[in-house]
Design an enzyme around this catalytic site. Structure first.
Site, PDB file in Angstrom:
ATOM      1  N   SER A 133       0.838  -1.201   0.000  1.00 55.17           N
ATOM      2  CA  SER A 133       0.000   0.000   0.000  1.00 55.17           C
ATOM      3  C   SER A 133       0.879   1.261   0.000  1.00 55.17           C
ATOM      4  CB  SER A 133      -0.956  -0.051   1.197  1.00 55.17           C
ATOM      5  OG  SER A 133      -2.010   0.867   1.049  1.00 55.17           O
ATOM      6  N   ASP A 177      -9.944  -5.571  -4.199  1.00 52.09           N
ATOM      7  CA  ASP A 177      -9.411  -4.434  -3.433  1.00 52.09           C
ATOM      8  C   ASP A 177     -10.259  -3.175  -3.657  1.00 52.09           C
ATOM      9  OD1 ASP A 177      -7.827  -2.522  -2.179  1.00 52.09           O
ATOM     10  OD2 ASP A 177      -5.951  -3.290  -3.001  1.00 52.09           O
ATOM     11  N   HIS A 225      -7.332  -5.976   0.032  1.00 51.95           N
ATOM     12  CA  HIS A 225      -6.162  -5.103   0.133  1.00 51.95           C
ATOM     13  C   HIS A 225      -4.985  -5.730   0.890  1.00 51.95           C
ATOM     14  CE1 HIS A 225      -4.346  -1.189  -0.407  1.00 51.95           C
ATOM     15  NE2 HIS A 225      -4.099  -1.064   0.879  1.00 51.95           N
TER      16      HIS A 225
END
Length: 264
Positions: A88, A213, A241
């Site tokens: 991320s 996601d 995610h």
């Protein structure tokens, strides 16, 4: 950046072999990697790092909380060529490291990441209004804001409750970051755009995504294919995610196979 400041960034190292440096995402800390680290340290040196202001590095202050400064601090702390794996926001940091310090990067792996996270023009992403709301919530209740963010991260996962609990139990081992740090690092998600620089990454480059996601929509994957034509990618069909939590066995198999083929 001063030398003393670089020395204050702590890292943790376990195992032996080619170094793999794991960088966590927004609001969390390096503890999210513990389940993977335990499985990898028989074959690799697993290095985990908390971003400046987070967990073991909660006292580290940078002159400017920017991707470049964070990248410099991590490179100084690691001190040797390594494979960088960023999740991320950590994927943005790892990409910046590969762009600015190519000689220190044996390979780059981004997990559920994007060169720009915000929805703009023809670029799918997080709506600016969502991050604006997070900024407002941070001012009122940081713990609740992180908790809400965890729910968004796990959304779409077939075992959403278990994923949230796993991540929360891991990251709560450490002291939570100060609101200002959360605010500053959230701003990195809002303002960073490395899309034009991806083509310049010459090291082996692997991108991992969750098909479900909600923060990095699957529509963005084809756009990044064009921006980084030399990279490979893999999509976890049932993951959102945090595929390294929800689909750990598959994640580790894919990771090891790619490392064997492209780095070792």
């Amino acid at each position: 950046m001063t030398e003393s400041m670089a020395e204050r960034l702590k890292i943790a190292s376990q195992g032996q072999g080619i170094p793999l440096v794991f960088i966590h995402g927004w609001g969390l800390n390096s503890a999210v990697w513990q389940p993977c680290s335990a499985q990898l340290q028989t074959d690799f040196e697993v290095i985990t790092v908390d971003l400046p202001g987070f967990a073991t590095n909660n006292l580290v202050q940078l002159e400017q909380y920017s991707l470049v400064e964070i990248a410099n601090a991590i490179i100084d702390a690691v001190g040797k060529p390594a494979v960088y794996i960023g999740w991320s926001l950590g994927g943005l940091v790892a990409s910046q490291i590969a762009i600015n310090h190519p000689e220190q990067v044996l390979g780059l792996i981004t997990v559920a990441s994007s060169p720009q996270f915000i929805e703009r023009d023809n670029w799918p992403g997080i709506k600016e209004s969502v991050l604006a709301l997070f900024h407002q919530q941070l001012a009122q209740d940081t713990t609740k804001t992180i908790s809400n963010f965890l729910k968004i991260q796990a959304m779409g996962s077939p075992h959403i409750r278990q994923d949230i609990k796993t991540i929360r139990d891991l990251v709560m081992q450490h002291q939570q970051p100060a609101r200002q740090i959360l605010d500053d690092s959230l701003s990195l998600l809002e303002t960073s755009d490395l899309s034009e620089q991806l083509a310049g990454i010459k090291q082996p480059f692997f991108r991992l995504y969750g098909k479900l996601d909600g923060l990095v929509p699957k529509q963005v994957i084809a756009l990044i294919d064009e921006l980084a034509p030399n990279s490979q990618r893999y999509i976890f069909e049932q993951a959102s995610h945090a595929p390294f939590i929800s689909h750990q066995a598959e994640f580790l198999t894919i990771l090891k196979n790619w490392l064997m083929e492209h780095v070792i």
